[in-house]
Design an enzyme around this catalytic site. Sequence first.
Site, PDB file in Angstrom:
ATOM      1  N   GLU A   2      38.859  44.622  33.342  1.00  0.00           N
ATOM      2  CA  GLU A   2      38.707  45.481  34.513  1.00  0.00           C
ATOM      3  C   GLU A   2      39.103  46.935  34.223  1.00  0.00           C
ATOM      4  O   GLU A   2      39.395  47.703  35.140  1.00  0.00           O
ATOM      5  CB  GLU A   2      39.527  44.926  35.674  1.00  0.00           C
ATOM      6  CG  GLU A   2      39.098  43.538  36.109  1.00  0.00           C
ATOM      7  CD  GLU A   2      39.911  43.007  37.267  1.00  0.00           C
ATOM      8  OE1 GLU A   2      39.788  43.559  38.375  1.00  0.00           O
ATOM      9  OE2 GLU A   2      40.676  42.042  37.077  1.00  0.00           O
ATOM     10  N   SER A  58      37.505  41.148  39.973  1.00  0.00           N
ATOM     11  CA  SER A  58      36.325  42.021  40.031  1.00  0.00           C
ATOM     12  C   SER A  58      35.020  41.291  39.756  1.00  0.00           C
ATOM     13  O   SER A  58      34.078  41.847  39.213  1.00  0.00           O
ATOM     14  CB  SER A  58      36.470  43.200  39.048  1.00  0.00           C
ATOM     15  OG  SER A  58      37.498  44.060  39.455  1.00  0.00           O
ATOM     16  N   TYR A  60      30.640  47.543  42.762  1.00  0.00           N
ATOM     17  CA  TYR A  60      31.004  48.778  42.092  1.00  0.00           C
ATOM     18  C   TYR A  60      29.856  49.728  41.790  1.00  0.00           C
ATOM     19  O   TYR A  60      30.092  50.875  41.419  1.00  0.00           O
ATOM     20  CB  TYR A  60      31.730  48.441  40.777  1.00  0.00           C
ATOM     21  CG  TYR A  60      32.999  47.671  41.003  1.00  0.00           C
ATOM     22  CD1 TYR A  60      34.078  48.249  41.650  1.00  0.00           C
ATOM     23  CD2 TYR A  60      33.115  46.352  40.584  1.00  0.00           C
ATOM     24  CE1 TYR A  60      35.248  47.540  41.876  1.00  0.00           C
ATOM     25  CE2 TYR A  60      34.283  45.631  40.795  1.00  0.00           C
ATOM     26  CZ  TYR A  60      35.338  46.235  41.435  1.00  0.00           C
ATOM     27  OH  TYR A  60      36.493  45.527  41.664  1.00  0.00           O
ATOM     28  N   ARG A 104      45.329  42.729  49.304  1.00  0.00           N
ATOM     29  CA  ARG A 104      44.090  42.423  50.024  1.00  0.00           C
ATOM     30  C   ARG A 104      43.850  40.931  49.943  1.00  0.00           C
ATOM     31  O   ARG A 104      43.985  40.322  48.877  1.00  0.00           O
ATOM     32  CB  ARG A 104      42.920  43.174  49.400  1.00  0.00           C
ATOM     33  CG  ARG A 104      41.703  43.312  50.313  1.00  0.00           C
ATOM     34  CD  ARG A 104      40.502  43.833  49.551  1.00  0.00           C
ATOM     35  NE  ARG A 104      39.952  42.807  48.671  1.00  0.00           N
ATOM     36  CZ  ARG A 104      39.668  43.007  47.385  1.00  0.00           C
ATOM     37  NH1 ARG A 104      39.914  44.162  46.803  1.00  0.00           N
ATOM     38  NH2 ARG A 104      39.165  42.013  46.656  1.00  0.00           N
ATOM     39  N   ASP A 159      41.051  37.973  50.608  1.00  0.00           N
ATOM     40  CA  ASP A 159      39.631  37.710  50.804  1.00  0.00           C
ATOM     41  C   ASP A 159      39.445  36.387  51.539  1.00  0.00           C
ATOM     42  O   ASP A 159      40.060  35.374  51.191  1.00  0.00           O
ATOM     43  CB  ASP A 159      38.910  37.671  49.467  1.00  0.00           C
ATOM     44  CG  ASP A 159      38.918  39.021  48.763  1.00  0.00           C
ATOM     45  OD1 ASP A 159      39.108  40.048  49.455  1.00  0.00           O
ATOM     46  OD2 ASP A 159      38.740  39.059  47.534  1.00  0.00           O
ATOM     47  N   GLU A 178      41.070  34.274  47.985  1.00  0.00           N
ATOM     48  CA  GLU A 178      42.022  34.745  46.985  1.00  0.00           C
ATOM     49  C   GLU A 178      42.786  35.969  47.498  1.00  0.00           C
ATOM     50  O   GLU A 178      42.441  36.538  48.535  1.00  0.00           O
ATOM     51  CB  GLU A 178      41.326  35.098  45.668  1.00  0.00           C
ATOM     52  CG  GLU A 178      40.312  36.214  45.771  1.00  0.00           C
ATOM     53  CD  GLU A 178      39.606  36.467  44.435  1.00  0.00           C
ATOM     54  OE1 GLU A 178      40.066  37.358  43.689  1.00  0.00           O
ATOM     55  OE2 GLU A 178      38.607  35.779  44.149  1.00  0.00           O
ATOM     56  N   ASN A 187      44.444  39.770  46.160  1.00  0.00           N
ATOM     57  CA  ASN A 187      44.451  40.807  45.143  1.00  0.00           C
ATOM     58  C   ASN A 187      45.690  41.661  45.366  1.00  0.00           C
ATOM     59  O   ASN A 187      45.837  42.276  46.423  1.00  0.00           O
ATOM     60  CB  ASN A 187      43.179  41.655  45.248  1.00  0.00           C
ATOM     61  CG  ASN A 187      42.985  42.585  44.078  1.00  0.00           C
ATOM     62  OD1 ASN A 187      43.930  43.214  43.607  1.00  0.00           O
ATOM     63  ND2 ASN A 187      41.757  42.688  43.608  1.00  0.00           N
ATOM     64  N   GLY A 227      41.362  47.447  44.491  1.00  0.00           N
ATOM     65  CA  GLY A 227      40.622  48.613  44.044  1.00  0.00           C
ATOM     66  C   GLY A 227      40.829  49.814  44.950  1.00  0.00           C
ATOM     67  O   GLY A 227      41.011  49.680  46.161  1.00  0.00           O
TER      68      GLY A 227
END
Length: 319
Positions: free
Chosen positions: A29, A157, A223, A261, A263, A276, A278, A282
């Site tokens: 990443e 990612s 992205y 974060r 999800d 999941e 994070n 990002g």
Amino acid sequence: MSATLSAPRFTEPGVFGRVAVLLGGSGSEREVSLQSGQGVLDALRSRGVDAHAVDGVPALAQAILAGKFDRVFNILHGGDGENGVVQGLLEAFGIPCTGSGVLGSALTMDKIRTKQVWMSEGLPTPRFARLAPGADLHAAAASLGYPVFVKPSCEGSSVGVFRVISEADLQPAVEFAAGYAGELLMEQMVRGDELTVGIIGDIALPSIRIVPAGEWYDYHAKYIADDTQYLCPGMSPEDEAEVGALALAAFRAAGCSGWGRVDVMRDIERGLQLIEVNTAPGMTSHSLVPKAAAQIGMDYAALCWRVLEATIPVEVEAR
């Protein structure tokens, strides 16, 4: 809790001292981390913070030994940035760092173990199979039932993620597994809305419903593409309260703190399902936590300030 943040605790940038923005690294990443890190660096500097880029863990270790920094804004995505290594290093030297500590970082970097914790807490998450190296993906998929996702347990990612609708689609995942040294997660596919919820402290930000132009939210949609839709808030007011409470419960159950974060998917039959966490989300132009923060009037620079501010304990402020 509702997405209402109190005023910042500090207004003078000098309170942070000299700040390392940890970015880049050597993992899969790296490019995303470089983009995120540059954004954070520019934002902190725009607010007067004495911030400096540090590329990777070896460079950070050298800088810490030399006494160059007072705290770290960790935006090193994946690998040692999120698996507890950086957190343990900094904890050993007494250097404050943004985001979760060793436990929350290490646990949530491993999707399989995170799901095991959620299940033990009675939190909803799709059925899954843990695939050790050499495991039979055909047998696992037949047991779970198609469609499924296959993904590395310890990557992010959307790296190495395969969407498998039927057995005829499984071969690319089989070929990837043959050359991958770590464990894979095979998870029942959730059919429904894709959502994400940013967390800042004890606050769940408004959810974002992700609507990619293609069939699913892959690396390109995250992205590169400019046609992915991000609807914020992503749900009705009543459902927002539910998904926010679930995200906070999932975050806390996994030992996380600071910011992150979560999800979530909303299955058309089973309702909300946790996917999941994070712990170093990002912060690029396409990233989701800045989008959610903007919904409640917090711009990018203010978000970075608030994340960094959490590295100063309340008891220190009160002295």
